[in-house]
Scaffold this active site. Structure first.
Site, mmCIF file in Angstrom:
data_model
loop_
_atom_site.group_PDB
_atom_site.id
_atom_site.type_symbol
_atom_site.label_atom_id
_atom_site.label_comp_id
_atom_site.label_asym_id
_atom_site.label_seq_id
_atom_site.Cartn_x
_atom_site.Cartn_y
_atom_site.Cartn_z
ATOM 1 N N TYR A 33 0.836 -1.199 0.000
ATOM 2 C CA TYR A 33 0.000 0.000 0.000
ATOM 3 C C TYR A 33 0.868 1.244 0.000
ATOM 4 O O TYR A 33 2.079 1.180 0.215
ATOM 5 C CB TYR A 33 -0.959 -0.005 1.197
ATOM 6 C CG TYR A 33 -0.335 0.274 2.554
ATOM 7 C CD1 TYR A 33 0.511 -0.652 3.159
ATOM 8 C CD2 TYR A 33 -0.584 1.468 3.233
ATOM 9 C CE1 TYR A 33 1.081 -0.397 4.401
ATOM 10 C CE2 TYR A 33 -0.021 1.727 4.472
ATOM 11 C CZ TYR A 33 0.804 0.785 5.057
ATOM 12 O OH TYR A 33 1.377 1.030 6.279
ATOM 13 N N LYS A 149 6.570 -1.830 2.051
ATOM 14 C CA LYS A 149 5.330 -1.288 2.626
ATOM 15 C C LYS A 149 4.196 -2.287 2.376
ATOM 16 O O LYS A 149 3.327 -2.081 1.517
ATOM 17 C CB LYS A 149 5.021 0.099 2.050
ATOM 18 C CG LYS A 149 4.086 0.920 2.947
ATOM 19 C CD LYS A 149 4.105 2.377 2.576
ATOM 20 C CE LYS A 149 2.981 3.180 3.218
ATOM 21 N NZ LYS A 149 3.033 3.317 4.654
ATOM 22 N N GLU A 182 11.259 2.257 14.853
ATOM 23 C CA GLU A 182 10.337 3.276 14.331
ATOM 24 C C GLU A 182 9.003 3.138 15.048
ATOM 25 O O GLU A 182 8.843 2.266 15.910
ATOM 26 C CB GLU A 182 10.167 3.121 12.825
ATOM 27 C CG GLU A 182 9.525 1.795 12.434
ATOM 28 C CD GLU A 182 9.334 1.605 10.935
ATOM 29 O OE1 GLU A 182 9.221 2.610 10.208
ATOM 30 O OE2 GLU A 182 9.279 0.446 10.511
ATOM 31 N N LEU A 207 10.677 1.345 7.696
ATOM 32 C CA LEU A 207 10.154 1.816 6.421
ATOM 33 C C LEU A 207 10.839 3.156 6.139
ATOM 34 O O LEU A 207 10.877 4.034 7.011
ATOM 35 C CB LEU A 207 8.640 2.017 6.502
ATOM 36 C CG LEU A 207 8.046 2.479 5.174
ATOM 37 C CD1 LEU A 207 7.967 1.318 4.186
ATOM 38 C CD2 LEU A 207 6.669 3.080 5.365
HETATM 39 N N1 PLP Z 1 6.988 3.697 9.353
HETATM 40 C C1 PLP Z 1 5.834 2.989 9.295
HETATM 41 C C2 PLP Z 1 5.762 1.640 9.950
HETATM 42 C C3 PLP Z 1 4.717 3.530 8.625
HETATM 43 O O1 PLP Z 1 3.581 2.826 8.559
HETATM 44 C C4 PLP Z 1 4.807 4.830 8.057
HETATM 45 C C5 PLP Z 1 3.663 5.433 7.367
HETATM 46 O O2 PLP Z 1 2.612 4.904 7.279
HETATM 47 C C6 PLP Z 1 6.019 5.522 8.149
HETATM 48 C C7 PLP Z 1 7.096 4.912 8.800
HETATM 49 C C8 PLP Z 1 6.180 6.879 7.557
HETATM 50 O O3 PLP Z 1 6.244 6.815 6.145
HETATM 51 P P1 PLP Z 1 5.760 8.032 5.243
HETATM 52 O O4 PLP Z 1 6.513 9.244 5.719
HETATM 53 O O5 PLP Z 1 6.139 7.628 3.854
HETATM 54 O O6 PLP Z 1 4.292 8.171 5.454
#
Ligand code: PLP
Length: 285
Positions: A33, A149, A182, A207
């Site tokens: 996603y 993701k 994270e 991520l």
């Molecule tokens: N880490 C995780 C586990 C996430 O689910 C998300 C966003 O949904 C992020 C980091 C941040 O990613 P982004 O800045 O691309 O939204």
């Protein structure tokens, strides 16, 4: 006004937007996603989100269901049909529909694609940023490829629920060596006592957030020092500031970690400045 979803080539009212019970996304969470911020009805950092989508799909050997240009048209159309001014657009692609069996389905099985969009409460989000949020820590218990993701988010769901039950906004995963990886749906950051901004290196263990990438550009432009390395939860307790980043929350100051105040217990100057300046560094389309 009924919300509209794009499902495998059709724009449908949400109540009629369905996927097959043998969709592999539903059966195995065999899919990926993306979430893009929508601001003033424009997409934020669409190009980078598309690039990460291509990476996630290729790591899982799922075909891109349509060219990126066509997907961009769908994104904008779903935003337009839902009259989203400030909110998010959500995309999910699964390995498609096939009789339930673990191996990949027969070659040529079409991936499934769903796009939805919704408005969010802008004023409430601003208020949350002004006050800062609390986070808790939970043991890291996810698989070793969270840089993909994927929609397999069960540990993230349980972590977020634990946070909410303890009156916190987010849960930070802490690995066996005491290092923060994270958040359950965001990247984690601290600002050390000597003013260095620290976030974990983007390896397979986090991520690689698109917001994180843009914030790194903002940090460089502001002449701040960035350290991309793992930090411990103890370092976070002692930090001057902490914050989280994600496409739907931009930069959100953290004022409490496991009930301990961060710095003076108020949103930090650096986090607040990065939030304010973020969109100068982001792309719109
Ligand atoms: N880490 C995780 C586990 C996430 O689910 C998300 C966003 O949904 C992020 C980091 C941040 O990613 P982004 O800045 O691309 O939204």
């Amino acid at each position: 006004m009924s919300r509209i979803a794009y499902v495998n080539g059709r724009y449908l009212p949400l109540a009629h937007a369905c996927v097959n019970v043998e969709d592999r996304g539903y059966q195995f969470s065999d899919g990926v996603y993306e979430v893009c911020e929508v601001r003033d009805s424009l997409l934020i950092d669409e190009r980078r989100h598309m690039a990460r989508l291509a990476f996630s799909l290729s790591e899982l050997r799922i075909a891109m269901p349509m060219p990126a240009a066509a997907l961009s048209v769908v994104f904008h159309e779903v935003v337009r049909r839902n009259r989203v001014r400030w909110g998010i657009v959500y995309l999910q692609i699964s390995r498609g529909v096939s009789r339930r069996d673990h191996p990949f389905p027969p070659a040529g099985t079409a991936p499934s694609i769903v796009v939805t969009a919704r408005n969010m409460d802008f004023a409430a989000a601003e208020k949350m940023a002004e006050n800062g949020v609390a986070v808790i820590s939970v043991p890291e218990n996810r698989w070793a490829r969270v840089d993909i993701k994927s929609v397999s988010l069960l540990p993230n769901v349980l972590a977020k629920q634990a946070a909410r039950e303890q009156g916190a906004r987010e849960a930070w995963f802490v690995d066996a060596s005491g290092h923060v990886t994270e958040g359950s749906s965001s990247n984690a950051w601290i600002v050390t006592r000597d003013g260095k901004v620290v976030t974990r290196q983007a390896d397979h263990g986090i991520l690689k957030g698109i917001t994180r990438t843009v914030v790194i550009e903002a940090i460089a432009a502001q002449g701040l020092t960035l350290e991309e390395r793992a930090f411990t939860i103890d370092e976070a307790y002692a930090a001057r500031e902490a914050f989280i980043t994600s496409a739907s929350q931009i930069v959100l100051p953290v004022v409490k970690i496991n009930e301990r105040p961060v710095g003076n217990g108020a949103p930090g100057l650096i986090a607040s400045a990065l939030r304010r300046d973020f969109h100068r560094f982001a792309e719109t389309s």
